[in-house]
Design a protein around this motif. Structure first.
Motif, PDB file in Angstrom:
ATOM      1  N   TRP A   1       0.692  -0.792  -0.110  1.00 45.27           N
ATOM      2  CA  TRP A   1       0.033  -0.302   0.439  1.00 45.27           C
ATOM      3  C   TRP A   1       1.010   1.108  -0.007  1.00 45.27           C
ATOM      4  O   TRP A   1       1.962   1.187   0.233  1.00 45.27           O
ATOM      5  N   ALA A   2       0.649   2.079  -0.224  1.00 47.70           N
ATOM      6  CA  ALA A   2       0.744   3.782  -0.236  1.00 47.70           C
ATOM      7  C   ALA A   2       0.269   4.617   0.458  1.00 47.70           C
ATOM      8  O   ALA A   2      -0.720   4.693   0.569  1.00 47.70           O
ATOM      9  N   SER A   3       1.218   5.789   1.084  1.00 51.83           N
ATOM     10  CA  SER A   3       0.280   6.771   1.548  1.00 51.83           C
ATOM     11  C   SER A   3       0.826   7.664   1.332  1.00 51.83           C
ATOM     12  O   SER A   3       2.209   8.524   1.416  1.00 51.83           O
ATOM     13  N   PHE A   4       0.423   8.807   1.132  1.00 49.53           N
ATOM     14  CA  PHE A   4       0.495  10.397   1.371  1.00 49.53           C
ATOM     15  C   PHE A   4      -0.035  11.439   2.295  1.00 49.53           C
ATOM     16  O   PHE A   4      -0.885  11.113   2.018  1.00 49.53           O
TER      17      PHE A   4
ATOM     18  N   ASP B   1      -1.104  11.354   4.704  1.00 50.60           N
ATOM     19  CA  ASP B   1      -0.937   9.800   6.372  1.00 50.60           C
ATOM     20  C   ASP B   1      -3.068   9.472   5.328  1.00 50.60           C
ATOM     21  O   ASP B   1      -4.270   9.165   6.708  1.00 50.60           O
ATOM     22  N   LYS B   2      -2.923   9.457   4.684  1.00 46.69           N
ATOM     23  CA  LYS B   2      -3.781   9.346   3.480  1.00 46.69           C
ATOM     24  C   LYS B   2      -3.554   8.628   2.192  1.00 46.69           C
ATOM     25  O   LYS B   2      -2.592   8.392   2.088  1.00 46.69           O
ATOM     26  N   ARG B   3      -4.402   7.332   2.251  1.00 45.35           N
ATOM     27  CA  ARG B   3      -3.928   6.060   1.080  1.00 45.35           C
ATOM     28  C   ARG B   3      -3.823   6.706   0.010  1.00 45.35           C
ATOM     29  O   ARG B   3      -4.459   8.221  -0.475  1.00 45.35           O
ATOM     30  N   ALA B   4      -3.328   6.282  -0.974  1.00 44.76           N
ATOM     31  CA  ALA B   4      -2.898   7.065  -2.144  1.00 44.76           C
ATOM     32  C   ALA B   4      -2.464   5.869  -3.187  1.00 44.76           C
ATOM     33  O   ALA B   4      -1.993   4.498  -3.245  1.00 44.76           O
ATOM     34  N   VAL B   5      -2.052   6.571  -4.226  1.00 45.28           N
ATOM     35  CA  VAL B   5      -2.057   5.638  -5.536  1.00 45.28           C
ATOM     36  C   VAL B   5      -0.696   6.518  -6.294  1.00 45.28           C
ATOM     37  O   VAL B   5      -0.494   7.264  -6.257  1.00 45.28           O
ATOM     38  N   THR B   6       0.094   5.013  -7.033  1.00 47.42           N
ATOM     39  CA  THR B   6       1.797   6.066  -7.374  1.00 47.42           C
ATOM     40  C   THR B   6       1.612   5.602  -8.599  1.00 47.42           C
ATOM     41  O   THR B   6       1.440   4.570  -9.378  1.00 47.42           O
TER      42      THR B   6
END
Length: 89
Positions: free
Chosen positions: A37-40, A42-47
Motif C-alpha cells: 500500500w502507499a500513503s501520502f 497520512d491518507k491512502r494513495a496511488v503511485t
C-alpha cells in the motif's frame, strides 16, 4: 469519473501529435487484493510513475505532466486529487 476515463485523459504528446494511453496500452479497471500500500499525508494513495522515452527531455516531460495534472485535478470528485511528490527532472 471511472479510472479508465481518468487514464484515457492522460495524454502523451510528442512532436505535436497526441496518443491516448488506451491507444498504446491495455487499460483495465478492476480491483485486486494486495499486501502493499502507499500513503501520502497520512491518507491512502496511488503511485504513478512517468518516464521519458526516445528523445524527450526530462524537463519537457515534467512540464507536460504538471500541465495535464491541472486538467485532471479540475475534473476529479471532491476529496480526490493528484500531487507530484518527487520530480527528478
Amino acid at each position: 469519473m471511472c479510472w479508465k476515463t481518468l487514464i484515457d485523459r492522460f495524454k502523451l504528446s510528442r512532436l505535436k501529435s497526441v496518443a491516448v494511453l488506451s491507444d498504446i496500452a491495455t487499460v483495465k479497471e478492476g480491483f485486486e487484493d494486495s499486501d502493499t500500500w502507499a500513503s501520502f499525508n497520512d491518507k491512502r494513495a496511488v503511485t504513478i510513475a512517468v518516464y521519458r522515452v526516445g528523445k524527450q527531455t526530462p524537463t519537457r516531460v515534467a512540464a507536460a505532466s504538471r500541465e495535464i495534472l491541472k486538467t485532471i485535478n479540475a475534473d476529479l470528485p471532491g476529496g480526490i486529487h493528484l500531487n507530484i511528490v518527487s520530480d527528478m527532472s
